[in-house]
Write a protein that holds these residues in place. Structure first.
Motif, PDB file in Angstrom:
ATOM      1  N   LEU A  80     -99.784   5.311 -15.183  1.00  0.00           N
ATOM      2  CA  LEU A  80    -100.535   5.032 -13.954  1.00  0.00           C
ATOM      3  C   LEU A  80    -100.827   6.311 -13.196  1.00  0.00           C
ATOM      4  O   LEU A  80    -101.905   6.499 -12.643  1.00  0.00           O
ATOM      5  N   ASN A  81     -99.814   7.190 -13.160  1.00  0.00           N
ATOM      6  CA  ASN A  81     -99.923   8.434 -12.403  1.00  0.00           C
ATOM      7  C   ASN A  81     -98.841   9.389 -12.918  1.00  0.00           C
ATOM      8  O   ASN A  81     -97.658   9.142 -12.710  1.00  0.00           O
ATOM      9  N   PRO A  82     -99.231  10.472 -13.563  1.00  0.00           N
ATOM     10  CA  PRO A  82     -98.238  11.409 -14.100  1.00  0.00           C
ATOM     11  C   PRO A  82     -97.300  11.983 -13.031  1.00  0.00           C
ATOM     12  O   PRO A  82     -96.213  12.429 -13.349  1.00  0.00           O
ATOM     13  N   ARG A  83     -97.709  11.930 -11.785  1.00  0.00           N
ATOM     14  CA  ARG A  83     -96.873  12.451 -10.687  1.00  0.00           C
ATOM     15  C   ARG A  83     -96.236  11.315  -9.876  1.00  0.00           C
ATOM     16  O   ARG A  83     -95.916  11.489  -8.704  1.00  0.00           O
ATOM     17  N   PHE A  84     -96.050  10.157 -10.507  1.00  0.00           N
ATOM     18  CA  PHE A  84     -95.518   8.996  -9.792  1.00  0.00           C
ATOM     19  C   PHE A  84     -94.186   9.294  -9.114  1.00  0.00           C
ATOM     20  O   PHE A  84     -93.873   8.738  -8.069  1.00  0.00           O
ATOM     21  N   ASP A  85     -93.407  10.199  -9.710  1.00  0.00           N
ATOM     22  CA  ASP A  85     -92.074  10.480  -9.166  1.00  0.00           C
ATOM     23  C   ASP A  85     -92.118  11.307  -7.892  1.00  0.00           C
ATOM     24  O   ASP A  85     -91.075  11.558  -7.281  1.00  0.00           O
ATOM     25  N   GLU A  86     -93.300  11.693  -7.431  1.00  0.00           N
ATOM     26  CA  GLU A  86     -93.436  12.385  -6.150  1.00  0.00           C
ATOM     27  C   GLU A  86     -93.485  11.393  -4.991  1.00  0.00           C
ATOM     28  O   GLU A  86     -93.345  11.777  -3.829  1.00  0.00           O
ATOM     29  N   ASN A  87     -93.675  10.109  -5.300  1.00  0.00           N
ATOM     30  CA  ASN A  87     -93.700   9.080  -4.265  1.00  0.00           C
ATOM     31  C   ASN A  87     -92.298   8.959  -3.660  1.00  0.00           C
ATOM     32  O   ASN A  87     -91.305   8.907  -4.396  1.00  0.00           O
ATOM     33  N   PRO A  88     -92.185   8.916  -2.325  1.00  0.00           N
ATOM     34  CA  PRO A  88     -90.855   8.860  -1.686  1.00  0.00           C
ATOM     35  C   PRO A  88     -90.006   7.663  -2.115  1.00  0.00           C
ATOM     36  O   PRO A  88     -88.792   7.796  -2.278  1.00  0.00           O
ATOM     37  N   VAL A  89     -90.631   6.517  -2.320  1.00  0.00           N
ATOM     38  CA  VAL A  89     -89.878   5.327  -2.744  1.00  0.00           C
ATOM     39  C   VAL A  89     -89.307   5.556  -4.144  1.00  0.00           C
ATOM     40  O   VAL A  89     -88.143   5.238  -4.411  1.00  0.00           O
ATOM     41  N   ILE A  90     -90.101   6.139  -5.012  1.00  0.00           N
ATOM     42  CA  ILE A  90     -89.655   6.407  -6.382  1.00  0.00           C
ATOM     43  C   ILE A  90     -88.555   7.456  -6.392  1.00  0.00           C
ATOM     44  O   ILE A  90     -87.530   7.297  -7.064  1.00  0.00           O
ATOM     45  N   ARG A  91     -88.749   8.517  -5.617  1.00  0.00           N
ATOM     46  CA  ARG A  91     -87.704   9.567  -5.541  1.00  0.00           C
ATOM     47  C   ARG A  91     -86.367   8.992  -5.102  1.00  0.00           C
ATOM     48  O   ARG A  91     -85.326   9.279  -5.673  1.00  0.00           O
ATOM     49  N   ARG A  92     -86.418   8.171  -4.061  1.00  0.00           N
ATOM     50  CA  ARG A  92     -85.191   7.564  -3.536  1.00  0.00           C
ATOM     51  C   ARG A  92     -84.554   6.660  -4.598  1.00  0.00           C
ATOM     52  O   ARG A  92     -83.341   6.685  -4.800  1.00  0.00           O
ATOM     53  N   THR A  93     -85.380   5.900  -5.298  1.00  0.00           N
ATOM     54  CA  THR A  93     -84.863   4.999  -6.330  1.00  0.00           C
ATOM     55  C   THR A  93     -84.242   5.771  -7.481  1.00  0.00           C
ATOM     56  O   THR A  93     -83.179   5.398  -7.983  1.00  0.00           O
ATOM     57  N   ILE A  94     -84.883   6.855  -7.891  1.00  0.00           N
ATOM     58  CA  ILE A  94     -84.314   7.684  -8.963  1.00  0.00           C
ATOM     59  C   ILE A  94     -82.946   8.204  -8.553  1.00  0.00           C
ATOM     60  O   ILE A  94     -81.987   8.156  -9.329  1.00  0.00           O
ATOM     61  N   GLU A  95     -82.840   8.673  -7.334  1.00  0.00           N
ATOM     62  CA  GLU A  95     -81.558   9.198  -6.847  1.00  0.00           C
ATOM     63  C   GLU A  95     -80.490   8.097  -6.783  1.00  0.00           C
ATOM     64  O   GLU A  95     -79.348   8.302  -7.185  1.00  0.00           O
ATOM     65  N   GLN A  96     -80.874   6.923  -6.306  1.00  0.00           N
ATOM     66  CA  GLN A  96     -79.918   5.818  -6.147  1.00  0.00           C
ATOM     67  C   GLN A  96     -79.481   5.208  -7.478  1.00  0.00           C
ATOM     68  O   GLN A  96     -78.390   4.639  -7.567  1.00  0.00           O
ATOM     69  N   THR A  97     -80.343   5.295  -8.496  1.00  0.00           N
ATOM     70  CA  THR A  97     -80.018   4.659  -9.772  1.00  0.00           C
ATOM     71  C   THR A  97     -79.532   5.644 -10.829  1.00  0.00           C
ATOM     72  O   THR A  97     -79.275   5.258 -11.972  1.00  0.00           O
ATOM     73  N   LYS A  98     -79.380   6.892 -10.424  1.00  0.00           N
ATOM     74  CA  LYS A  98     -78.921   7.934 -11.343  1.00  0.00           C
ATOM     75  C   LYS A  98     -77.607   7.516 -12.008  1.00  0.00           C
ATOM     76  O   LYS A  98     -76.707   7.006 -11.355  1.00  0.00           O
ATOM     77  N   ASP A  99     -77.525   7.698 -13.311  1.00  0.00           N
ATOM     78  CA  ASP A  99     -76.321   7.396 -14.099  1.00  0.00           C
ATOM     79  C   ASP A  99     -75.969   5.911 -14.162  1.00  0.00           C
ATOM     80  O   ASP A  99     -74.836   5.557 -14.460  1.00  0.00           O
ATOM     81  N   LYS A 100     -76.940   5.029 -13.868  1.00  0.00           N
ATOM     82  CA  LYS A 100     -76.707   3.584 -13.960  1.00  0.00           C
ATOM     83  C   LYS A 100     -77.722   3.015 -14.947  1.00  0.00           C
ATOM     84  O   LYS A 100     -78.876   2.798 -14.593  1.00  0.00           O
ATOM     85  N   LEU A 101     -77.288   2.781 -16.186  1.00  0.00           N
ATOM     86  CA  LEU A 101     -78.191   2.293 -17.230  1.00  0.00           C
ATOM     87  C   LEU A 101     -78.901   1.015 -16.811  1.00  0.00           C
ATOM     88  O   LEU A 101     -78.278   0.064 -16.359  1.00  0.00           O
ATOM     89  N   GLY A 102     -80.215   1.031 -16.944  1.00  0.00           N
ATOM     90  CA  GLY A 102     -81.030  -0.147 -16.645  1.00  0.00           C
ATOM     91  C   GLY A 102     -81.383  -0.328 -15.185  1.00  0.00           C
ATOM     92  O   GLY A 102     -82.248  -1.133 -14.855  1.00  0.00           O
ATOM     93  N   ALA A 103     -80.726   0.399 -14.299  1.00  0.00           N
ATOM     94  CA  ALA A 103     -80.947   0.212 -12.866  1.00  0.00           C
ATOM     95  C   ALA A 103     -82.335   0.685 -12.437  1.00  0.00           C
ATOM     96  O   ALA A 103     -82.993   0.040 -11.615  1.00  0.00           O
ATOM     97  N   PHE A 104     -82.805   1.806 -12.989  1.00  0.00           N
ATOM     98  CA  PHE A 104     -84.130   2.299 -12.630  1.00  0.00           C
ATOM     99  C   PHE A 104     -85.199   1.298 -13.070  1.00  0.00           C
ATOM    100  O   PHE A 104     -86.077   0.936 -12.297  1.00  0.00           O
ATOM    101  N   GLY A 105     -85.106   0.836 -14.303  1.00  0.00           N
ATOM    102  CA  GLY A 105     -86.082  -0.130 -14.814  1.00  0.00           C
ATOM    103  C   GLY A 105     -86.108  -1.403 -13.997  1.00  0.00           C
ATOM    104  O   GLY A 105     -87.178  -1.915 -13.663  1.00  0.00           O
ATOM    105  N   ALA A 106     -84.935  -1.906 -13.665  1.00  0.00           N
ATOM    106  CA  ALA A 106     -84.865  -3.125 -12.854  1.00  0.00           C
ATOM    107  C   ALA A 106     -85.473  -2.898 -11.473  1.00  0.00           C
ATOM    108  O   ALA A 106     -86.221  -3.743 -10.969  1.00  0.00           O
ATOM    109  N   ALA A 107     -85.187  -1.761 -10.875  1.00  0.00           N
ATOM    110  CA  ALA A 107     -85.734  -1.453  -9.552  1.00  0.00           C
ATOM    111  C   ALA A 107     -87.256  -1.315  -9.611  1.00  0.00           C
ATOM    112  O   ALA A 107     -87.968  -1.779  -8.723  1.00  0.00           O
ATOM    113  N   MET A 108     -87.757  -0.692 -10.677  1.00  0.00           N
ATOM    114  CA  MET A 108     -89.211  -0.488 -10.797  1.00  0.00           C
ATOM    115  C   MET A 108     -89.937  -1.805 -11.042  1.00  0.00           C
ATOM    116  O   MET A 108     -91.046  -2.006 -10.567  1.00  0.00           O
TER     117      MET A 108
END
Length: 90
Positions: free
Chosen positions: A36-64
């Motif tokens: 959708l957007n190669p820079r999607f991880d620059e979005n503040p919501v995405i950045r926060r989610t990446i940080e919150q789901t770090k080291d939790k298998l499946g958590a990023f996918g579920a959040a997205m």
């Protein structure tokens, strides 16, 4: 775009996410959002989610998968597709 090209792009994008994600659901969502957007991880919501789901298998996918439609639309808008015509956000 042919199905082969779409598959190749998806595979390359997923491969890029292998450094960060090892869970299949995480990789699927990473690849989808990257397309959708190669820079999607620059979005503040995405950045926060990446940080919150770090080291939790499946958590990023579920959040997205639970992202509000408004965030997905914002990611699409910020992709720069309209930049050549002067549209999009600045």
């Amino acid at each position: 775009m042919s199905p082969r090209v779409v598959y190749a792009l998806f595979a390359l994008t997923a491969l890029a996410g292998c450094d960060v994600f090892t869970d299949t659901t995480d990789l699927e969502q990473f690849a989808y959002l990257s397309l959708l957007n190669p820079r999607f991880d620059e979005n503040p919501v995405i950045r926060r989610t990446i940080e919150q789901t770090k080291d939790k298998l499946g958590a990023f996918g579920a959040a997205m998968r639970g992202l509000p439609d408004s965030v997905v639309e914002e990611i699409k808008r910020d992709s720069g597709e309209d930049s050549a015509s002067g549209g999009g956000k600045s």
